[in-house]
Design an enzyme around this catalytic site. Structure first.
Site: not given
Length: 335
Positions: A125, A229
């Site tokens: 994604l 992240h």
């Protein structure tokens, strides 16, 4: 109108651009034209039903129907771990105690495992920065579950997603530098590339055979275990909204978390309804719905204003055109 559609060989330059923009640590998007070309060929064959169901890897592109720009990617891998192991570290809690000293300690260790064989994986994604608003990310993310819901028998009972671990803006990965690199004496990019393009035998050869005590690791490495992240925080939120939860596994290179959910418990899979499309000149409804076709082979998904009337979904011609369907077709709708 934004449309999510199957990827094919003609998308190579789009996919390469997205791979470059995604940055380090995005294992499923290597900056390698040959690898990406093979992936697009596999995606085309998967949608056409020309590969064994368990070998299918469906890649989806987010396209602006007005301009033709491709601004995002998502994917569903029918199974992982069948031909190549799916390695992770499991975070294991160990309790030790000494009654004579009245001492009780909890230690966490990292243990190499291969636990998710045969599971379905949703991943890849990624959106361009200027598309990360206005619901584009949610459309792209949810389209993967609409694909699964269209033909659930093509996918496993359990679904997982791996999220990228912590990297600094200059590409520094604390867990890789302090832990994984000690076992894999190569650049992170090389290890990342080999993970996606080889049989992973090098991991079996070089990975630690014994548990790694987290308390013995440097603080920068301990601090990022199971963390996402910064660019992956919105993706994590979308996964959690669908019912995914951390399952105690992390990536062996960057320590990013793995989340999982039962296929039939994924909110979009569970709540979407199969309805009959009725094309009308005008449709009055306040809020848009997620709408997709009802088959993998002709999969397309949009977010549009659709009036649900019993077992019918009333939509305007532009919505039907985006889905490439005719009046009377079966569609899946999630309000």
């Amino acid at each position: 109108m934004l449309v999510v559609r199957p990827a094919g060989p003609a998308d190579l330059h789009h996919l390469l651009e997205l791979a470059i923009l995604s940055g380090p640590g995005f294992t499923s998007l290597p900056e390698d034209a040959d690898v990406l070309s093979e992936r697009l060929e596999l995606s085309k064959a998967s949608f056409e039903g020309k590969v064994a169901p368990e070998e299918a890897w469906y890649t989806l592109m987010l396209e602006d129907g007005d301009t033709g720009d491709v601004d995002g990617i998502g994917s569903v891998k029918a199974t992982v771990g069948l031909k190549r192991p799916f390695f992770s570290f499991r975070v294991v809690n160990n309790t030790v105690q000494s009654p004579s000293l009245n001492v009780k300690l909890n230690h966490q260790t990292l243990v190499l495992v291969n636990e998710c064989t045969g599971w379905t994986e949703v991943g890849s994604l990624f959106l361009k920065a200027d598309r990360r608003k206005g619901g584009a990310g949610r459309l792209l993310s949810q389209s993967r579950y609409m694909l699964i819901g269209a033909q659930p028998d093509l996918f496993a009972d359990n679904v997982l997603a791996e999220l990228r671990g912590v990297f600094t803006p200059d590409g520094y990965c604390p867990f890789w530098d302090h832990v994984a690199h000690k076992f894999f004496p190569m650049d992170f990019d090389d290890a990342d590339r080999m993970t996606g393009s080889t049989d992973k035998q090098f991991i079996l050869d070089l990975a630690p055979r014994h548990p790694i005590y987290i308390d013995l690791l440097p603080e920068p490495a301990r601090a990022v275990i199971g963390k996402v992240h910064p660019q992956g925080v919105p993706a994590m939120a979308l996964l959690e909204s669908e019912g995914f939860r951390p399952n105690g596994l992390i990536d062996i290179f960057d320590a990013g978390p793995t989340v999982a959910c039962g296929r039939d418990n994924i909110r979009t899979v569970r709540d979407a309804r199969a309805l009959t499309a009725r094309i009308e000149t005008e449709v009055e409804v306040d809020l848009p719905s997620l709408v997709s076709t009802d088959s993998v082979a002709a999969f397309r998904a949009v977010r549009a204003r659709v009036l649900i009337d019993g077992d019918q979904a009333r939509m305007t011609p532009d919505v039907a055109a985006a889905l490439k369907i005719k009046d009377g077709a079966t569609v899946r709708v999630k309000s």
